[in-house]
Scaffold this active site. Sequence first.
Site, PDB file in Angstrom:
ATOM      1  N   SER A  41       0.823  -1.213   0.000  1.00  0.00           N
ATOM      2  CA  SER A  41       0.000   0.000   0.000  1.00  0.00           C
ATOM      3  C   SER A  41       0.854   1.260   0.000  1.00  0.00           C
ATOM      4  O   SER A  41       0.455   2.270  -0.576  1.00  0.00           O
ATOM      5  CB  SER A  41      -0.974   0.001   1.178  1.00  0.00           C
ATOM      6  OG  SER A  41      -0.295  -0.135   2.404  1.00  0.00           O
ATOM      7  N   GLU A  42       2.029   1.219   0.636  1.00  0.00           N
ATOM      8  CA  GLU A  42       2.990   2.326   0.526  1.00  0.00           C
ATOM      9  C   GLU A  42       4.419   1.808   0.592  1.00  0.00           C
ATOM     10  O   GLU A  42       4.701   0.785   1.227  1.00  0.00           O
ATOM     11  CB  GLU A  42       2.803   3.370   1.642  1.00  0.00           C
ATOM     12  CG  GLU A  42       1.775   4.437   1.358  1.00  0.00           C
ATOM     13  CD  GLU A  42       0.404   4.065   1.892  1.00  0.00           C
ATOM     14  OE1 GLU A  42      -0.562   4.778   1.598  1.00  0.00           O
ATOM     15  OE2 GLU A  42       0.312   3.032   2.597  1.00  0.00           O
ATOM     16  N   THR A  43       5.301   2.573  -0.043  1.00  0.00           N
ATOM     17  CA  THR A  43       6.747   2.427   0.113  1.00  0.00           C
ATOM     18  C   THR A  43       7.286   3.779   0.561  1.00  0.00           C
ATOM     19  O   THR A  43       6.906   4.817   0.015  1.00  0.00           O
ATOM     20  CB  THR A  43       7.410   1.978  -1.192  1.00  0.00           C
ATOM     21  OG1 THR A  43       6.966   0.644  -1.511  1.00  0.00           O
ATOM     22  CG2 THR A  43       8.920   1.969  -1.077  1.00  0.00           C
ATOM     23  N   HIS A  53       1.938   3.636   8.852  1.00  0.00           N
ATOM     24  CA  HIS A  53       2.577   2.321   8.974  1.00  0.00           C
ATOM     25  C   HIS A  53       3.926   2.294   8.272  1.00  0.00           C
ATOM     26  O   HIS A  53       4.871   1.652   8.748  1.00  0.00           O
ATOM     27  CB  HIS A  53       1.643   1.210   8.460  1.00  0.00           C
ATOM     28  CG  HIS A  53       1.716   0.923   7.001  1.00  0.00           C
ATOM     29  ND1 HIS A  53       0.976   1.610   6.060  1.00  0.00           N
ATOM     30  CD2 HIS A  53       2.461   0.021   6.295  1.00  0.00           C
ATOM     31  CE1 HIS A  53       1.251   1.146   4.853  1.00  0.00           C
ATOM     32  NE2 HIS A  53       2.143   0.181   4.962  1.00  0.00           N
ATOM     33  N   PHE A  99      -8.932   1.654   0.885  1.00  0.00           N
ATOM     34  CA  PHE A  99      -7.911   2.568   0.382  1.00  0.00           C
ATOM     35  C   PHE A  99      -7.894   2.566  -1.149  1.00  0.00           C
ATOM     36  O   PHE A  99      -6.855   2.384  -1.776  1.00  0.00           O
ATOM     37  CB  PHE A  99      -6.548   2.149   0.949  1.00  0.00           C
ATOM     38  CG  PHE A  99      -5.386   3.047   0.596  1.00  0.00           C
ATOM     39  CD1 PHE A  99      -5.536   4.413   0.383  1.00  0.00           C
ATOM     40  CD2 PHE A  99      -4.113   2.510   0.491  1.00  0.00           C
ATOM     41  CE1 PHE A  99      -4.466   5.219   0.056  1.00  0.00           C
ATOM     42  CE2 PHE A  99      -3.024   3.302   0.165  1.00  0.00           C
ATOM     43  CZ  PHE A  99      -3.197   4.659  -0.046  1.00  0.00           C
TER      44      PHE A  99
END
Length: 284
Positions: free
Chosen positions: A45-47, A74, A207
């Site tokens: 979902s994110e880096t 996170h 999301f």
Amino acid sequence: MNANVLRYSAFTTDPAGGNPAGVVLDARGMPEADMQRIAAEVGYSETAFLLPREDGTFEVRYFSPLAEVPFCGHATIAATVAHAEANGAGEKVLHTRAGRVRVQVDEQFTATLTSVEPRMAPLDPDDLDRLLAVLRWHRDELDPALAPAVAYAGAWHPIIAVSTRDRLARLDYDFDALSGLMAQRGWTTLNLIWRADADTFHARNPFPPGGVVEDPATGAAAAALGAYLAHNEALPADRVFRVHQGDDLGRPSRIGVTVPEDPREGIRVSGTAVRITDAANQAG
């Protein structure tokens, strides 16, 4: 360009739980287009991309598979634990697109971030109707003690509380419709909650703006929830609570939240992170 991409799962001690994030500990000189490409290849979902500064602080950029986001809780926990494991515990000061965020990592590699100053906004009744329609929920399923609102502690999140755990468990929404509405409003995730007791919440976070059906742990939304509860005078007496998230996805996450007497000082969000060692560590 090749980048050493670490994989960590945040808000858990089990690599099979929590919310995975990509981490690049030194992205100095990396073009933005490469950051976006790497985030898409990693697929989490994110880096988070850390850019160390000469003064010992860090610029940080967060990319979902589809777009940059101003702040990600996170991935912040994951990145600061990864940095502490490589360079030692202590305070990490991050300059995010949302503002300055301090993170304290202790010797057990538990990280506590302090959010930017939170904000609150009402949720327009028409937007609530649209949200309920795409969720296929009804007003009589909502918790009357916790009115819907929009809260910010680095990113904007509508907060909708339901009256039963069963209603929260049955999540089946119109991805494209919710994605369009959230893009129009600039919302990052939709924070759906159920209050189990005075200091325990269960949460689910669609999301779609990031191309992700659901986040298994959302530190920014947990911080926003702290601001929301403070605004509504609904905090437990010690102003500390825990969020259970990801259980319905088979990736249980535990997020600790502490709200100071003056929430303008920033909401504190705590959690652990663990390295995922069975994935390739190169992208690019």
